[in-house]
Enzyme design. Structure first.
Site, PDB file in Angstrom:
ATOM      1  N   SER A 238      68.469  55.032  48.093  1.00 50.89           N
ATOM      2  CA  SER A 238      67.417  54.121  48.481  1.00 50.89           C
ATOM      3  C   SER A 238      67.000  53.140  47.375  1.00 50.89           C
ATOM      4  CB  SER A 238      66.192  54.922  48.912  1.00 50.89           C
ATOM      5  OG  SER A 238      65.628  55.613  47.811  1.00 50.89           O
TER       6      SER A 238
ATOM      7  N   LYS B 193      60.603  49.971  41.176  1.00 49.73           N
ATOM      8  CA  LYS B 193      60.863  50.288  42.591  1.00 49.73           C
ATOM      9  C   LYS B 193      59.535  50.295  43.333  1.00 49.73           C
ATOM     10  CE  LYS B 193      63.227  53.687  45.585  1.00 49.73           C
ATOM     11  NZ  LYS B 193      63.984  54.953  45.654  1.00 49.73           N
TER      12      LYS B 193
ATOM     13  N   SER C 128      69.306  59.058  45.556  1.00 44.87           N
ATOM     14  CA  SER C 128      68.838  57.673  45.626  1.00 44.87           C
ATOM     15  C   SER C 128      68.826  56.910  44.304  1.00 44.87           C
ATOM     16  CB  SER C 128      67.437  57.625  46.231  1.00 44.87           C
ATOM     17  OG  SER C 128      67.503  57.786  47.624  1.00 44.87           O
TER      18      SER C 128
END
EC number: 6.3.5.7
Lengths: 497, 492
Positions: free
Chosen positions: B159, B79, B183
């Site tokens: 997210s 990420k 998330s």
């Protein structure tokens, strides 16, 4: 008490001053408060900056335990309560010298709570100043505006350095008291080794809160704790010398009095002292005051201290100035004044003690506080860097005590010693400065002078104090080396006094 | 040889160790997938093919010598919230476009220590603020799954949308992700993958771009519960560089898998039924209870009375911390700086107005507001009190239950653009997940079924602090019982 209160006479009557100080003292530590970066003066711009100090993404603060220890040590030295649980908060504002956009400080729960400091006033009396709190916080970096006409530069070397903010109660009532208070705090910090107290480098600086009020109002405030009895205060930021503290307060108090006597009101604001112009100037008003949006720093856990650790630090505290002054008075029989002068610097006090061992302490104290202090001051040096070994002053005093030299000759001996000609005994030997106690030689000198001045010898019978003239002549004739007591004795006998 | 990119992390690591295939081979297979899929799925903001191949060859060399760590040669996605030394790290924001950190996050450093290979940096909502990956400055990520009733592009959630989409779309074996309010778990539920948020303090936050410090935790998104156990173990460590890091042992959670849940007490909180929750989600939740009961667990009804205040408290605490954490993006030292500014204030305002997207600006504004003088007590302090109550709710039930079972999300994946009208509707996505963040507890989302439209739905298991072992044990049982094998049909 009231009749001693410092007042400024205005057009409409007397005014009193009320002050509280916030002293920012840089923690003596090799590393910063949260980053582990080095702390030091004189490094090139941005050479002592870690990624944490520069606020890079994902960087996190890690508390430097040594700085905590220093804060605890200072709290103990200020006779203050150590809070076993404290917390770090963020003070949010934007400025280029503050890379993260927030300063880590302690608003809600400071590491040190209430304490009290005893301060000696000019006249030798003592007054107490309450300590409200001491908290740890980060210093900011520095902006440099004069390197380019169009750009400002940022030096982050100081960013993240640990500061202790020591907040006093509004217990200070005159410019001299304010200076004496800062001096006292500075001395304590230096004794504790928690701040070097170097005001020129900005390692110790004060924010001074000044307000004025009519006589009687302060007592009402003290009785009720209600600040509305006092005048509106202005905060003078970052004053970094004793002289400027005094000047800034005097200027600011008179400015406020003038406003009030003209029927105006004092605006609560932050001001700056301009030493060149000798005046304070408005920095920002209360309305412009920033909203710092304080909140607990979620990157740091609450700081919890073990009582045993605090006790350990307490046990390791050095003798502090107050104790030392009392001990010097009782152990060495010194006056409060002399003791106060000696303890004002730890190095001076240590130097004195090293020299005083087994000698007449008052005599040693005189040599240390007068002759030696003057020489060091003239050289721009101090006791910490004093090259003269304490044993030399001890030896010098011993020579006086044992009548080997007179006090007067001692000054000459000291000159030679100071110039590096060896120990006092060696100097006395080399320059033949030993006191003449040989009565034969002195008698001869006395006889010669009486013979040459029969009129004066006759006059002495009526005016015995005129014997001083004869003493002077004998000393002159013996090159100052004659033992004054012996000279007096022989003169008295020969002149029939 | 079969498609290496369809392997689980566990199977791949075993295959690599057995030298059935090389790291370079499997890495090239993933890079090929990324090349075809990324223009459509937009899961990677920065594939790092050269770096991946270098790392793969180095891993192969170690494997050839019989050396290597537990992830040796396994290609993973990262990420873009984790700072990677020498590789651009943006947190999905224009503010950090072009920012190349000279340091590595602890979590990714742990992965490289264990031999993993980095395929690239994964898309995400800007600064992790979002539940659909639509706030990313790099454009939305597309979910590999399609609804049976429409061809509309769906969001993978957020997210960590890039991480979820990449795992579901076989663009990496597994991925790192982060979870502040859900998330990890919400995107995992939306993509039929497994997502774990460990106990707060298990994984270091050092080098992770901060959103809300007291809530942020790193965790994995993987294809199976076992993969999650393996990857999480590598990610976690005590880190003296993070003051909130816990000095605890990191156990081998794969040992918890396959252990019977017989005798475990599973709490079912009354308060986790929300208005408008689709019937399928309710049914799946009941199914989950039935599976565990059949496996010998005891189902216990519990009450977590302050649940309804969790979302409002979260949307005060997280923005408050963010408003301070993101103050460092000021155009001074790195990141976006406005080209022309008339004054210092103008430089700040313009840089930040240009650099931050709308959702980030909204949350920073909320955050500054709730911390401002006069509102601090009414909002922030009160939210902290609610947070304590929520943690106490959990504390009170732990003597009666060993883990808690809830739905992961109120619904399955929705179409891109669907929920952008009203931010509050978007915030509701986190309703089942934020409580674990507020209380610092571990939570996992396990894919457990499909809705009527054929989209995956997840079940969440929440456990006691530091008791990931039980969470994995229950999650494993659910995975076994659900027999979830559906995969998105390749359309890209």
């Amino acid at each position: 008490m009231t009749d001693k209160t410092f007042t400024i006479q205005g057009r409409t009557g007397p005014w009193e001053l009320v002050m509280g100080l916030e002293i920012h003292a840089q923690v003596a530590s090799r590393a910063k408060l949260f980053s582990g970066a080095a702390v030091g003066f004189g490094a090139g711009p941005n050479e002592q900056v870690s990624l944490v100090d520069a606020g890079f993404p994902g960087m996190l603060p890690v508390l430097n335990k040594f700085c905590v220890e220093q804060a605890v040590r200072t709290g103990l030295g200020l006779n203050a309560q150590i809070n076993r649980r404290s917390q770090f908060d963020r003070k949010n504002y934007f400025y280029p010298d503050l890379p993260t956009g927030y300063q880590i400080s302690q608003l809600f729960y400071p590491i040190v709570g209430e304490g009290v400091v005893e301060v000696e006033a000019e006249d030798g009396s003592f007054f107490n100043v309450g300590i409200e709190r001491l908290h740890l916080e980060q210093d900011a970096g520095k902006l440099i505006h004069d390197l380019s006409p169009t750009e400002s530069y940022v030096d982050l070397n100081r960013a993240g350095t640990a500061l202790m903010e020591i907040v006093s109660r509004p217990d200070i009532r005159s410019p001299d008291e304010a200076v004496a208070y800062v001096k006292k705090i500075r001395t304590i910090l230096i004794y504790l080794g928690t701040c070097d107290g170097d005001m020129e480098k900005g390692n110790l600086r004060a924010d001074v809160n000044v307000s004025v009020c009519r006589p009687g109002q302060y007592e009402k405030f003290k009785d009720t704790g209600d600040f509305s009895h006092l005048g509106t205060r202005c905060e003078i930021k970052n004053v970094n010398s004793f002289r400027f503290i005094n000047q800034a307060i005097n200027y600011e108090a008179r400015r406020q009095i003038e406003i009030l006597e003209d029927g105006g009101t004092v605006d609560q604001e932050t001001r700056l002292y301009d030493p060149t112009a000798g005046e304070t100037r408005s920095m920002r008003s209360k309305e412009e005051a920033m909203d710092y949006r304080y909140f607990p720093d979620p990157d740091l856990l609450p700081l919890e201290l073990e009582q045993a650790w605090i006790d350990e630090i307490r046990a390791s505290l050095p003798e502090l100035p107050d104790e030392k002054r009392r001990r010097f008075m009782s152990q060495y029989g010194l006056s409060q004044y002399d003791a106060g002068v000696l303890i004002s610097e730890q190095a001076k006090a240590d130097w004195f003690e090293a020299a005083a061992k087994g000698r007449d302490a008052k005599l040693v104290s005189n040599w240390v506080t007068n002759e030696l202090s003057a020489r060091l001051a003239a050289d721009g040096s101090d006791f910490a860097d004093c090259k003269l070994p304490p044993a030399y002053v001890a030896e010098l005093v011993e020579l006086i005590e044992t009548n080997v030299i007179s006090s007067k000759i001692a000054k000459e001996v000291f000159d030679h010693v100071w110039n590096g000609e060896g120990s006092p005994a060696q100097v006395v030997e080399k320059h033949g400065l030993k006191q003449v106690t040989d009565t034969g030689a002195i008698e001869k000198a006395v006889d010669d002078i009486i013979a040459a001045n029969p009129d004066k010898a006759a006059a002495v019978a009526e005016k015995p104090q005129a014997v001083g003239w004869f003493v002077g002549q004998v000393m002159k004739a013996t090159g100052g080396k004659a033992n004054p007591a012996v000279v007096n004795e022989i003169l008295k006998a020969k002149l029939g006094l | 040889m079969s498609d290496l990119t369809k392997l689980t992390l566990k199977a791949a690591v075993d295959g690599l160790k057995a030298r059935d295939f090389s790291s370079e081979e499997i890495t090239r297979a993933f890079l090929a997938n990324i090349e075809t899929a990324n223009p459509r799925l937009n899961a990677y903001v920065l594939p790092t093919a050269d770096k991946a191949l270098d790392m793969a060859r180095a891993a192969d060399a170690r494997l050839a010598k019989g050396e290597g760590g537990p992830l040796e040669g396994a290609p993973l996605g990262v990420k873009d919230l984790f700072c990677t030394d020498g590789v651009q790290t943006t947190a999905g924001s224009n503010m950090l476009k072009g920012f190349v950190p000279p340091y590595e996050s602890t979590v990714t450093a742990n992965l490289w220590r264990d031999g993993a290979v980095m395929l690239g940096k994964l898309n995400m909502d800007e600064f992790a603020m979002g539940s659909s990956n639509e706030t990313s400055a790099f454009g939305p990520v597309v979910n590999p799954w399609k609804s049976g009733v429409s061809n509309a592009d769906l969001t993978p959630g957020g997210s960590s949308g890039g991480s979820a989409s990449a795992v579901a779309g076989d663009l990496c074996l597994a991925a790192t992700a982060s979870d502040t309010g859900g998330s990890i778990r919400q995107p995992a539920a939306f993509t039929g993958t497994v997502g774990v948020k460990p106990t707060y303090g298990r994984a270091s936050r050092f080098g992770m771009v901060a959103f809300a410090s007291s809530l942020d935790q790193a965790g994995p998104i993987t294809k199976t519960v076992e993969d999650a156990a393996i990857l999480l173990r590598s990610m976690c460590s005590f880190d003296p560089k993070d003051s909130t890091s816990l000095d605890v042992e990191t156990p081998d959670w794969s040992q918890s898998l396959g252990k019977s849940v017989k005798g475990l007490r599973i709490g079912i909180p009354n308060e986790y039924v929300v208005d408008g929750m689709p019937a399928e989600q309710m049914e799946l939740w009941e199914k989950g209870q039935a599976w565990l009961r059949e496996a010998g667990a005891e189902i216990v009804e519990i009450s977590l009375p302050h649940t309804k205040y969790a979302l409002p408290a979260y949307y005060i605490i997280a923005p408050a911390e963010a408003s301070s954490n993101l103050a460092r993006y000021d155009g001074m030292r790195f990141g976006h700086r406005a080209a022309e500014a008339k004054s210092l204030t103008d430089l700040y305002e313009t840089s930040r107005a240009e650099g931050f997207g709308k959702e980030v600006q909204r949350r920073l504004t909320i955050g500054a507001y709730v911390l401002s003088a006069g509102f601090y007590d009414a909002y922030y302090v009160r939210a902290l009190k609610v947070r304590r109550r929520i943690a106490e709710d959990f504390d009170k039930v732990w003597d009666r239950v060993d883990a808690i079972l809830t739905p992961s999300t109120p619904s399955a994946a929705f179409a891109i653009g669907d929920r952008q009208i009203d931010p509050v509707t978007m915030y509701l996505n986190d309703v089942f997940t934020v409580t674990a963040n507020l209380a610092g507890l571990p939570g996992i989302s396990v894919p457990a079924g499909l809705d009527k439209a054929g989209l995956p739905l997840g079940l969440q298991v929440i456990g006691k602090a530091l008791d990931e072992a039980t969470v994995f044990q229950v999650a494993g049982a659910l995975e076994d019982a659900a027999g979830f094998v559906a995969r998105p049909e390749k359309w890209w």
